[in-house]
Design a protein around this motif. Structure first.
Motif, PDB file in Angstrom:
ATOM      1  N   UNK A  79      82.236  16.900-121.794  1.00 31.42           N
ATOM      2  CA  UNK A  79      82.928  16.385-120.615  1.00 31.42           C
ATOM      3  C   UNK A  79      82.357  15.018-120.259  1.00 31.42           C
ATOM      4  N   UNK A  80      83.261  14.096-119.985  1.00 28.74           N
ATOM      5  CA  UNK A  80      82.909  12.723-119.625  1.00 28.74           C
ATOM      6  C   UNK A  80      83.643  12.344-118.348  1.00 28.74           C
ATOM      7  N   UNK A  81      83.046  11.425-117.621  1.00 29.16           N
ATOM      8  CA  UNK A  81      83.668  10.876-116.417  1.00 29.16           C
ATOM      9  C   UNK A  81      83.578   9.357-116.472  1.00 29.16           C
ATOM     10  N   UNK A  82      84.485   8.709-115.769  1.00 30.13           N
ATOM     11  CA  UNK A  82      84.418   7.256-115.630  1.00 30.13           C
ATOM     12  C   UNK A  82      83.491   6.963-114.463  1.00 30.13           C
ATOM     13  N   UNK A 110      81.409  23.132-117.786  1.00 26.98           N
ATOM     14  CA  UNK A 110      82.277  22.137-117.160  1.00 26.98           C
ATOM     15  C   UNK A 110      81.841  21.833-115.727  1.00 26.98           C
ATOM     16  N   UNK A 111      81.620  20.557-115.418  1.00 22.29           N
ATOM     17  CA  UNK A 111      81.285  20.193-114.035  1.00 22.29           C
ATOM     18  C   UNK A 111      82.537  20.262-113.151  1.00 22.29           C
ATOM     19  N   UNK A 112      82.344  20.515-111.877  1.00 18.68           N
ATOM     20  CA  UNK A 112      83.466  20.642-110.935  1.00 18.68           C
ATOM     21  C   UNK A 112      84.153  19.303-110.697  1.00 18.68           C
ATOM     22  N   UNK A 113      83.367  18.217-110.660  1.00 19.56           N
ATOM     23  CA  UNK A 113      83.935  16.890-110.439  1.00 19.56           C
ATOM     24  C   UNK A 113      83.020  15.853-111.093  1.00 19.56           C
TER      25      UNK A 113
END
Length: 188
Positions: A117-120, A135-138
């Protein structure tokens, strides 16, 4: 006295020959062309080596992108996580990375492909958050709590480059090897 006169005559003749030799311009163009040709040949060798290296780097990057794209095409959203539920993923990645001009010389780095999982983040770059199993929530960890993390597959390729002119002959021998590249594609 006679010996001195002969020696003096020889010295004068020798000095005259040296002066004529110094003023003689025959063959100067040949020497200039030879030196210029050596310089130009060395320059062309460097340009060739650097060009081949740059082309190879682009092909390695293209191979990584083709491998990541192959996962996207082979594994639909019903087969996620792709690393455990998409049976044809590894074969698709291998076909993808070897579809460039470098062929089978391009290989996957150890541990690739990897899913996570990646985030900007606030710098507009992808930031790794966690493995697929957690998986992270946000995207709070990336400083963007309003965003949801995305499932990405990461493909890393490697290629051992050898210069066209081996040894320390050209600048190509100073280039980084092996050449590596990374590509990410969002699956969900």
């Amino acid at each position: 006295m006679l010996v001195d006169l002969r020696l003096n005559t020889r010295m004068t003749a020798w000095a005259g020959q040296m002066l004529r030799f110094g003023r003689d311009r025959r063959g100067a163009a040949t020497i200039e062309v030879a030196l210029t040709t050596l310089f130009m040949a060395y320059s062309v060798m460097n340009v060739a080596d650097i060009s081949i290296y740059a082309y190879t780097r682009m092909q390695v990057q293209n191979a990584a992108q083709m491998g990541a794209q192959a996962v996207y095409e082979a594994c639909d959203s019903k087969k996620l996580p792709a690393t455990s539920k998409c049976a044809g993923m590894n074969a698709a990645v291998t076909r993808g990375i070897q579809s460039t001009a470098l062929g089978t010389s391009v290989t996957l780095k150890s541990g690739s492909p990897a899913e996570g999982y990646y985030c900007i983040n606030s710098s507009n770059n992808l930031q790794y958050m966690s493995s697929y199993s957690n998986k992270p929530a946000d995207c709070s960890g990336a400083g963007m709590p309003g965003l949801k993390p995305g499932d990405y597959i990461k493909v890393e390729t490697t290629y051992t480059y050898s210069p066209l002119f081996p040894g320390n002959t050209t600048v190509g021998s100073l280039m980084t090897t092996p050449i590596t590249a990374t590509a990410l594609v969002r699956l969900q």
